[in-house]
Design a protein around this motif. Structure first.
Motif, PDB file in Angstrom:
ATOM      1  N   ARG A  92       0.602  -1.153   0.034  1.00  0.00           N
ATOM      2  CA  ARG A  92      -0.111  -0.101   0.019  1.00  0.00           C
ATOM      3  C   ARG A  92       0.949   1.149   0.025  1.00  0.00           C
ATOM      4  O   ARG A  92       0.710   2.142  -0.810  1.00  0.00           O
ATOM      5  CB  ARG A  92      -0.858   0.000   1.214  1.00  0.00           C
ATOM      6  CG  ARG A  92      -1.940   1.302   1.284  1.00  0.00           C
ATOM      7  CD  ARG A  92      -2.660   1.310   2.518  1.00  0.00           C
ATOM      8  NE  ARG A  92      -3.523   0.142   2.906  1.00  0.00           N
ATOM      9  CZ  ARG A  92      -3.386  -0.565   3.612  1.00  0.00           C
ATOM     10  NH1 ARG A  92      -2.302  -0.881   4.445  1.00  0.00           N
ATOM     11  NH2 ARG A  92      -4.144  -1.774   3.517  1.00  0.00           N
ATOM     12  N   GLN A  93       1.885   1.407   0.914  1.00  0.00           N
ATOM     13  CA  GLN A  93       2.892   2.468   0.949  1.00  0.00           C
ATOM     14  C   GLN A  93       3.415   2.726  -0.366  1.00  0.00           C
ATOM     15  O   GLN A  93       3.585   3.769  -0.870  1.00  0.00           O
ATOM     16  CB  GLN A  93       3.732   2.317   1.968  1.00  0.00           C
ATOM     17  CG  GLN A  93       3.023   2.399   3.502  1.00  0.00           C
ATOM     18  CD  GLN A  93       4.036   2.016   4.682  1.00  0.00           C
ATOM     19  OE1 GLN A  93       5.307   1.652   4.400  1.00  0.00           O
ATOM     20  NE2 GLN A  93       3.790   2.670   6.011  1.00  0.00           N
ATOM     21  N   THR A  94       4.003   1.528  -1.130  1.00  0.00           N
ATOM     22  CA  THR A  94       4.760   1.442  -2.109  1.00  0.00           C
ATOM     23  C   THR A  94       3.748   2.330  -3.430  1.00  0.00           C
ATOM     24  O   THR A  94       4.150   3.161  -4.270  1.00  0.00           O
ATOM     25  CB  THR A  94       5.475   0.264  -2.706  1.00  0.00           C
ATOM     26  OG1 THR A  94       6.011  -0.099  -1.648  1.00  0.00           O
ATOM     27  CG2 THR A  94       6.063   0.434  -3.918  1.00  0.00           C
ATOM     28  N   LEU A  95       2.547   1.718  -3.449  1.00  0.00           N
ATOM     29  CA  LEU A  95       1.686   2.379  -4.408  1.00  0.00           C
ATOM     30  C   LEU A  95       1.263   3.682  -4.127  1.00  0.00           C
ATOM     31  O   LEU A  95       1.051   4.344  -5.035  1.00  0.00           O
ATOM     32  CB  LEU A  95       0.348   1.316  -4.324  1.00  0.00           C
ATOM     33  CG  LEU A  95       0.271  -0.078  -5.027  1.00  0.00           C
ATOM     34  CD1 LEU A  95      -0.858  -0.755  -4.555  1.00  0.00           C
ATOM     35  CD2 LEU A  95       0.198   0.185  -6.531  1.00  0.00           C
ATOM     36  N   GLU A  96       1.117   3.914  -2.831  1.00  0.00           N
ATOM     37  CA  GLU A  96       0.651   5.415  -2.722  1.00  0.00           C
ATOM     38  C   GLU A  96       1.881   6.262  -2.925  1.00  0.00           C
ATOM     39  O   GLU A  96       1.736   7.367  -3.772  1.00  0.00           O
ATOM     40  CB  GLU A  96       0.285   5.641  -1.011  1.00  0.00           C
ATOM     41  CG  GLU A  96      -1.154   4.787  -0.930  1.00  0.00           C
ATOM     42  CD  GLU A  96      -1.478   5.011   0.403  1.00  0.00           C
ATOM     43  OE1 GLU A  96      -0.660   5.253   1.419  1.00  0.00           O
ATOM     44  OE2 GLU A  96      -2.348   4.380   0.885  1.00  0.00           O
TER      45      GLU A  96
END
Length: 891
Positions: A92-96
């Motif tokens: 999630r953090q990488t996508l955001e």
């Protein structure tokens, strides 16, 4: 008094072998001690009860030794919920922060179709990333691309039965005797029963080449020239099927014109291929005069910078002569992994979507609607080599690896391992607690189900779907891969789309997608299976696709009457490119070819546990021709350093006849876990086919130099090993009831350091001969052999082959004395390396049978059982017979 009847043994479980793409049926019977007895399934249409050496030894690979049994985060054991939360948080953090191009998942042909499907659905449909690739890219993607260029689809036209009804079988770049042995035995049976001829095209004289009626030792990379010359020869002799070409193809004239430029006649073909003209003429004549021809090809074709053109040069010949889709004829791609085909069916390659769809606008929209996908990937992702290069550049920041070992198996494996250490978020789903990839910096480790615990389906090389069923309880906190994917999907907000409760629900969805808006326009359709309930799925028998709704389930071939999956229904003959000569590199004058050996599989995480499989070839080796060995001062049984621009390895030398062509061969199986310096993947260059993305693993420029060690030896123990002196060369090998270590070094190994599990009451019997550089010690505990250490100036093969099977046994005093004094058994017990791994027959037993009068392989088999199962040892047995016949003549 209560009398209880003995508990009746449960019926064996019908499942499927986890090794090559033959897809053999297996009957597994748990032994109530954590293992199982294994036999071939006589009712399975792929093998009819036969198993190869690897399949026969599956029961030896099921121990929990070295298994990853609990989730770990940053080296700490955690509960599944914590591990899954961490996986989801990192993605999630990488996508955001960086978007979908910064995430990737790297899969494996060892996964089941349902695992593959779940991974593709999550990443391509719900996370928006097509960076979804697989180790099948390393072995079959050139075939996929060639099929799609010619047929419009990734379709294997024929079936295994064609190998039994053909009159000519041509194997190109395929050592089927070792890599697909059960299928190869079907070919040999056809030769014995109906006179089928077998021809082999391969730069390396393999076990398959040894058995051929005609062997063409082509120059490496000249396959395009050979099949271009063949197309010309067939055209000039009137053997083109003009009616089929006119009705069902495009591009024939252009393909033939290009072929004439590349190889205008037999003489030019012979020059391009480095062959005698008479051999080329014989090959052409066989094709001209034989209607029923099957051309089988594998890694020697696919693993090339021109792999797709090689495939299409073969397909051109079959299309031009109409020898496709009819019984006993056609091109046939021999798949390398058990579920490479299943992975292709669900979009396991970065340039595919599920159900054999691509990234055209219509297909993307179709899959999006079926999945209800909120963030659909709309363009191809990065293929394997490019994916790991992007990781090295910092463009991909989060990676999930499932069921494979890229830090050992990918080209430039050392660079891959370094790149993995740069990731912000690195997740590995794995059976084993330690692999080269895990030690490269995996922060989250998820315990995955292994064969025997897995439940799902696989698809073999002839499009046959078979069930892989669980027959062992999942140990520890092991879970299926599809379940882990679904759990992460839920944590990322996609729970409804991944709400499967059983693996059968995943399969039904996959089957339904294959039929979705498919009115015969796509080859892959198993819609008839989309309505299976859980019980039907559990009972599913091997079935070949297509299996469309409302049609009879029967064996099916494609394209005999055309019907290709191109927009106009016509196949494309491709004007292939002229092969380019490899660039000259004076400092790297050799070409390194890599591949498999008979009794090991990939990076040995499974086969490396089997003492039987480790007994044939126990060390990483380099194969070199005799003339080249003489020129480089290499001796058989010595050591050589093989160096490329990317790394080096030190390997045991195996000198073979001939040579002088500057080619080398080394197997791919040894890793940093099993050898000191045998990681051949680290040597391979990262060049790949520009269309398929498949790496060239057959022609890395290399040099070779001799390496000398003062001493060689081995250690055996029922416990653990300690360190050897710095600079030692070593290889681990499984042995019965313990562990084995073969080594070479310049220093003196210390008994108590190498064997740290010695106890005060152990009896140590030893012999030291400093003048001859020899030291031998045997450790007995309560009268049985607990460990031993043998060191000398020569390779102690006889002692190793005898003692490796004696751990845990009480040895007679005379036998011990003879071993210590002479380094071999005193009772004349036949030993040597295992020739027949299926039946455990060592070289000495076969030599004894030959000395006793066995005149051919059949008589050796009758006397010893060697060669009577999978037959992959028959070439070696025939060599031994030939040597025995030649020896009296030379005396």
């Amino acid at each position: 008094m209560n009398i209880h009847a003995p508990e009746a043994p449960s019926a064996p479980t019908a499942t499927t072998c986890p090794y090559c793409g033959v897809g053999c049926g297996v009957l597994a019977q748990p032994d109530r001690m954590g293992g199982a007895t294994v036999a071939g399934d006589p009712d399975h249409p792929s093998n009819f009860g036969r198993l190869c050496s690897k399949g026969s030894a599956l029961g030896e690979t099921l121990s929990l030794d070295g298994r990853l049994l609990h989730p770990e985060v940053d080296g700490r054991r955690v509960a599944w919920d914590a591990a899954l939360d961490a996986v989801a948080k990192g993605f999630r953090q990488t996508l955001e922060t960086y978007g979908p191009k910064a995430i990737a998942i790297y899969l494996s042909g060892q996964l089941l179709t349902e695992d593959y499907y779940a991974a593709n659905k999550l990443f391509k449909g719900f996370l928006g990333s097509a960076n979804v690739d697989t180790n099948s890219r390393l072995c079959m993607s050139s075939s996929v691309a060639g099929h799609k260029r010619a047929f419009g689809s990734d379709t294997v036209p024929g079936t295994y039965r064609d190998l039994e009804t053909a009159d000519l079988l041509v194997l190109v770049g395929s050592n089927a005797a070792w890599c697909h042995p059960v299928l190869y035995q079907r070919m040999l049976a056809a030769r014995a029963s109906r006179g089928t001829r077998i021809m082999v095209v391969d730069p390396r004289r393999t076990a398959t080449a040894e058995e051929a009626d005609l062997y063409l030792a082509v120059r490496g990379g000249s396959d395009v020239a050979l099949f271009s010359g063949l197309l010309v020869a067939l055209a000039d002799s009137g053997r083109i099927d003009g009616a089929f070409v006119a009705a069902n193809t495009h591009g024939f004239e252009e393909a033939l014109a290009r072929a004439r430029q590349i190889a205008p006649n037999a003489e030019a073909t012979a020059r391009a291929c480095g062959l005698p003209a008479a051999e080329v003429e014989a090959f052409f004549e066989a094709y001209r005069t034989t209607e029923r021809v099957v051309t089988l090809y594998s890694q020697g074709v696919n693993q090339s910078t021109a792999g797709v053109d090689k495939v299409n040069a073969i397909l051109n010949v079959h299309l031009a002569t109409g020898r496709i889709g009819r019984e006993g004829m056609g091109p046939f791609s021999l798949t390398g992994q058990p579920n490479a085909m299943g992975g292709r069916e669900v979009g396991g390659l970065a340039n595919q979507l599920a159900a054999h769809m691509g990234f055209d606008v219509e297909s993307v929209e179709k899959v999006r609607r079926f999945w209800g996908a909120p963030r659909m990937a709309r363009a191809e992702g990065l293929k394997a080599v490019e994916m790991f290069q992007a990781i090295a550049r910092g463009e991909i920041r989060a990676l999930w690896v499932m069921g494979t070992n890229p830090a050992a198996s990918l080209p430039r494996a050392d660079a891959v391992a370094r790149a993995l250490g740069r990731l912000d978020h690195f997740v590995v789903s794995e059976n084993m607690a330690s692999t080269d990839t895990l030690t490269a910096g995996a922060k989250i480790r998820l315990p995955a189900a292994a064969w025997g615990e897995k439940d799902g389906t696989v698809t073999n090389s002839e499009r046959r779907i078979s069930r892989q069923r669980a027959f062992l309880a999942s140990p520890g906190q092991v879970r299926p891969d599809w379940w882990a994917i679904a759990q992460v999907a839920k944590r990322l907000g996609h729970g409804e789309a991944f709400g499967w409760r059983t693996v059968s629900e995943v399969f039904r969805e996959h089957a339904a997608l294959s039929a979705f808006e498919n009115e015969g326009t796509r080859d892959f359709d198993i819609g008839a299976l989309s309505g299976l309930d859980t019980q039907d799925y559990d009972r599913l028998q091997p079935i070949q696709w297509p299996a469309r709704r409302g049609t009879a389930r029967a064996e099916r071939r494609f394209f005999a009457q055309g019907g290709f999956f191109t927009p106009d229904g016509r196949a494309r003959l491709v004007a292939v490119e002229r092969p380019s000569a490899p660039a000259s590199e004076p400092d790297l004058p050799y070409r390194l070819n890599t591949g498999r050996i008979r009794d090991q599989w990939h990076t040995m995480t499974r086969t490396g546990k089997s003492p039987r499989l480790s007994s044939h070839i126990a060390e990483p080796f380099l194969e070199i021709g005799a003339r080249d060995a003489d020129a480089e001062r290499l001796v058989d049984g010595g050591f050589a350093r093989v160096s490329t621009a990317h790394g080096d390895a030190v390997l045991r030398v195996r000198v073979v006849a001939g040579g002088g062509d500057k080619t080398l061969f080394a197997p791919i199986h040894w890793t940093g876990e099993t050898s000191s310096n045998g990681r051949v993947g680290a040597l391979v260059h990262a060049l790949f086919d520009p269309i398929s993305g498949q790496p060239d693993a057959k022609a890395t420029p290399a040099r070779v130099t001799p390496v000398a060690f003062a001493r060689q030896g081995f250690a055996l123990t029922r416990g653990a090993f300690g360190p050897l002196p710095d600079g030692a060369w070593w290889a681990r090998a499984a042995v019965p009831d313990g562990n084995g270590l073969l080594f070479a070094l310049d220093g003196e190994p210390d008994l108590e350091t190498v064997l740290p599990d010695l106890e005060p009451d152990d009896e140590i019997v030893s012999l030291a001969d400093p003048g001859r550089g020899a030291f031998r010690a045997a450790v007995f505990r309560a009268g049985v052999l607990q460990a031993c250490l043998f060191v000398g100036t020569d390779r102690p093969e006889s002692a190793w082959s005898f003692l490796r099977g004696r751990l845990g046994q009480a040895l007679p005093e005379g036998q011990v004395r003879s071993l210590l004094l002479a380094g071999r058994a005193s009772d004349g017990a036949p030993c040597g390396s295992l020739v027949c791994a299926c039946h455990g027959v060592p070289k000495g037993v076969i030599e004894g049978a030959i000395a006793g009068g066995a005149a051919d392989a059949a008589e050796v088999g009758a006397a010893t059982k060697a060669g009577t199962n999978c037959g992959s040892c028959l070439p070696e047995i025939r060599k031994m017979l030939a040597v025995a016949r030649a020896t009296p003549a030379m005396a």
